[in-house]
Design an enzyme around this catalytic site. Structure first.
Site, short mmCIF file in Angstrom:
data_model
loop_
_atom_site.label_atom_id
_atom_site.label_comp_id
_atom_site.label_asym_id
_atom_site.label_seq_id
_atom_site.Cartn_x
_atom_site.Cartn_y
_atom_site.Cartn_z
N ASP A 98 -9.62 -1.82 -9.53
CA ASP A 98 -8.24 -2.25 -9.23
C ASP A 98 -7.83 -3.32 -10.23
O ASP A 98 -8.61 -4.22 -10.54
CB ASP A 98 -8.17 -2.80 -7.80
CG ASP A 98 -6.75 -2.85 -7.27
OD1 ASP A 98 -5.90 -3.54 -7.88
OD2 ASP A 98 -6.48 -2.21 -6.23
N ALA A 127 -1.63 3.20 -7.97
CA ALA A 127 -0.30 3.59 -8.43
C ALA A 127 0.64 2.41 -8.32
O ALA A 127 0.51 1.58 -7.43
CB ALA A 127 0.24 4.75 -7.58
N SER A 141 4.03 1.58 -6.96
CA SER A 141 4.64 2.37 -5.88
C SER A 141 5.92 1.79 -5.30
O SER A 141 6.48 2.39 -4.39
CB SER A 141 3.62 2.53 -4.75
OG SER A 141 3.30 1.27 -4.19
N THR A 143 1.09 3.64 -15.70
CA THR A 143 0.03 3.64 -14.68
C THR A 143 -0.10 4.99 -14.01
O THR A 143 -1.19 5.56 -13.92
CB THR A 143 0.31 2.56 -13.62
OG1 THR A 143 0.33 1.28 -14.27
CG2 THR A 143 -0.76 2.56 -12.54
N THR A 182 2.65 11.28 -2.75
CA THR A 182 3.70 10.84 -1.81
C THR A 182 4.66 11.98 -1.52
O THR A 182 4.83 12.90 -2.33
CB THR A 182 4.48 9.66 -2.43
OG1 THR A 182 5.64 9.37 -1.64
CG2 THR A 182 4.96 9.99 -3.84
N ASP A 183 5.33 11.89 -0.36
CA ASP A 183 6.35 12.89 -0.05
C ASP A 183 7.61 12.71 -0.89
O ASP A 183 8.47 13.60 -0.94
CB ASP A 183 6.71 12.86 1.45
CG ASP A 183 7.25 11.52 1.94
OD1 ASP A 183 7.30 10.55 1.15
OD2 ASP A 183 7.62 11.43 3.12
N GLU A 184 7.72 11.58 -1.59
CA GLU A 184 8.94 11.33 -2.37
C GLU A 184 9.08 12.29 -3.55
O GLU A 184 10.17 12.44 -4.11
CB GLU A 184 8.98 9.88 -2.84
CG GLU A 184 9.09 8.91 -1.68
CD GLU A 184 9.41 7.48 -2.11
OE1 GLU A 184 10.20 7.31 -3.05
OE2 GLU A 184 8.86 6.56 -1.49
N TYR A 187 9.89 6.13 -9.84
CA TYR A 187 8.61 6.13 -9.13
C TYR A 187 8.20 7.54 -8.73
O TYR A 187 7.11 8.01 -9.06
CB TYR A 187 8.67 5.23 -7.89
CG TYR A 187 7.58 5.53 -6.88
CD1 TYR A 187 6.24 5.42 -7.24
CD2 TYR A 187 7.88 5.96 -5.59
CE1 TYR A 187 5.22 5.72 -6.33
CE2 TYR A 187 6.88 6.27 -4.68
CZ TYR A 187 5.56 6.15 -5.05
OH TYR A 187 4.57 6.46 -4.15
N ALA A 206 9.31 10.36 -9.77
CA ALA A 206 9.14 11.21 -10.95
C ALA A 206 7.77 11.00 -11.58
O ALA A 206 7.10 11.96 -12.02
CB ALA A 206 10.24 10.93 -11.96
N LYS A 242 5.06 10.01 -10.00
CA LYS A 242 4.06 10.59 -9.10
C LYS A 242 4.07 12.12 -9.19
O LYS A 242 3.01 12.76 -9.17
CB LYS A 242 4.31 10.14 -7.66
CG LYS A 242 3.98 8.68 -7.39
CD LYS A 242 2.51 8.34 -7.61
CE LYS A 242 1.60 8.93 -6.56
NZ LYS A 242 0.18 8.51 -6.76
N ASN A 253 5.79 7.80 4.68
CA ASN A 253 5.76 6.34 4.66
C ASN A 253 4.65 5.80 5.56
O ASN A 253 4.59 6.14 6.74
CB ASN A 253 7.10 5.77 5.16
CG ASN A 253 8.13 5.72 4.06
OD1 ASN A 253 8.24 6.64 3.25
ND2 ASN A 253 8.90 4.65 4.03
N LEU A 263 9.36 -2.64 3.92
CA LEU A 263 10.38 -2.75 4.97
C LEU A 263 9.87 -3.44 6.24
O LEU A 263 10.45 -4.42 6.70
CB LEU A 263 10.93 -1.36 5.32
CG LEU A 263 11.94 -1.35 6.48
CD1 LEU A 263 13.24 -2.05 6.10
CD2 LEU A 263 12.23 0.09 6.94
N ASP A 316 23.35 -0.76 -0.92
CA ASP A 316 22.31 0.27 -0.89
C ASP A 316 21.57 0.34 -2.22
O ASP A 316 22.10 0.00 -3.27
CB ASP A 316 22.94 1.63 -0.58
CG ASP A 316 21.96 2.58 0.09
OD1 ASP A 316 20.78 2.22 0.24
OD2 ASP A 316 22.38 3.70 0.46
#
Length: 343
Positions: free
Chosen positions: A39, A89, A91, A106, A143-145, A170, A172, A174, A199, A210, A300
């Site tokens: 790390d 990552a 993130s 990274t 990730t689901d993103e 981010y 993109a 991943k 998440n 969050l 936003d």
């Protein structure tokens, strides 16, 4: 050096949130593994998260960069690495909007370096493993993103067949790393699996995320910032349930397959802040006012995806994984942990 009778795995990025929950779980469950944790300790990595592992003779921490090929090659040779679980990552989506460069370095270059060293260490040539490395596997955590955003239709979910449509630097980066891993399966026959998670929440998460942000600001009497109208929807997965999913896929997933890990706990950001302030009002009440009074709406995020939700049926049906926590049980455990940190 470790005991030669035990197999050594390389884990990356495990001083971060998910990894620092994974390492103690994995060490306790599997006495036949040694774990090397690599790390770089960037903003999200903190060795305090791994205090309970420091005295374990089967655990070693190395500070270093996954982009440093010479270091990765040294670790493989020095510790005879027999498997990789790759969590490292960059993130934080907001940070990727301000500074995409480090995310590409990274997440894309780092993943390439790791998997290429693994291929060359474990295999003689494409599709031919060295005799003593037949069962070595590379597990890439994603990730689901990468799938982009969903409609408001409650029957619309991300599956393993959903086309990639990343919307932030981010996601993109991943998505790119996922494709690199896929290519090493198809071109070289490397034994890889990929997991894409929703998440996560739970103990040890970075303060900027969050749920810790809501709890911390509430306890400090500061405004609780919520992006836009607060109606963005995420599927929330308790971090230990994610760790158990990684464990199952690493050991039992099929070579070359992707498995989605999701909590089936869709919540808007407004529902999240409402649930947390309700629990705080009960556990650490203020005189004559509610923590809800601190909620404020802010501009936003650019390119803010509206809804994520994962269909985890493949993992559930093929490998028998089940989430042990729902959001109502997991959020109470999470708040209790952060009360110990922030109070």
């Amino acid at each position: 050096m470790f005991n030669n009778n035990t197999k050594t795995l390389l884990l990356t990025g495990t001083a971060g949130f998910i990894g620092s929950n994974f390492v103690p779980y994995f060490l306790e469950k599997y006495p036949n593994y040694n774990l090397v944790n690599l790390d770089l300790l960037t903003y999200a990595g903190n060795l305090e998260n791994l205090k309970e592992c420091e005295g374990n003779s089967r655990y070693k921490f190395i500070k270093g960069d996954i982009c440093n090929r010479e270091l990765i090659e040294f670790i493989f040779n020095e510790y005879d690495i027999r498997g990789v679980i790759h969590l490292a990552a960059e993130s934080h989506v907001d940070n990727s909007i301000k500074n995409p460069d480090i995310f590409i370095k990274t997440n894309v270059n780092g993943t390439y370096t790791l998997i290429d060293v693994a291929y060359k260490y474990w295999m003689q040539k494409p599709f031919v493993y060295k005799k003593e490395y037949q069962d070595c596997r590379f597990h890439h955590i994603s990730t689901d993103e990468v799938y982009g955003t969903l409609s408001d239709d409650p029957n619309d979910f991300f599956t393993e067949k959903t086309p990639y449509a990343p919307n932030s630097p981010y996601s993109a980066s991943k998505a790119s790393s996922d494709m690199i891993v896929r290519s090493y399966v198809e071109t070289f026959g490397l034994n890889c699996v990929i997991t894409n998670c929703s998440n996560n929440y739970g103990p040890k998460q970075h303060d900027e995320k969050l749920i810790p942000t809501i709890i911390r600001n509430a306890l400090q009497g500061n405004q609780i910032p919520i992006y836009g109208d607060g109606k963005n929807i995420r599927d929330w997965l308790y971090v230990l349930d994610h760790c158990k999913g990684i464990d199952i896929v690493y050991h039992n997933g099929k070579k070359g397959e992707t498995y989605n890990i999701g909590g089936r706990n869709e919540r808007t950001n407004l529902q999240i802040v409402d649930a947390i302030t309700n629990i705080l009002d009960e556990k650490v009440p203020q005189e004559d006012k509610s923590y809800k009074d601190l909620i404020t709406f802010v501009e936003d995020r650019a390119g803010h995806d509206r809804r994520y939700a994962i269909d985890a049926s493949k993992l559930e049906n093929e490998l028998g994984w089940r989430a042990d926590e729902n959001f109502d049980t997991g959020i109470i455990k999470t708040i209790v942990w952060y009360l110990g940190k922030y109070k």
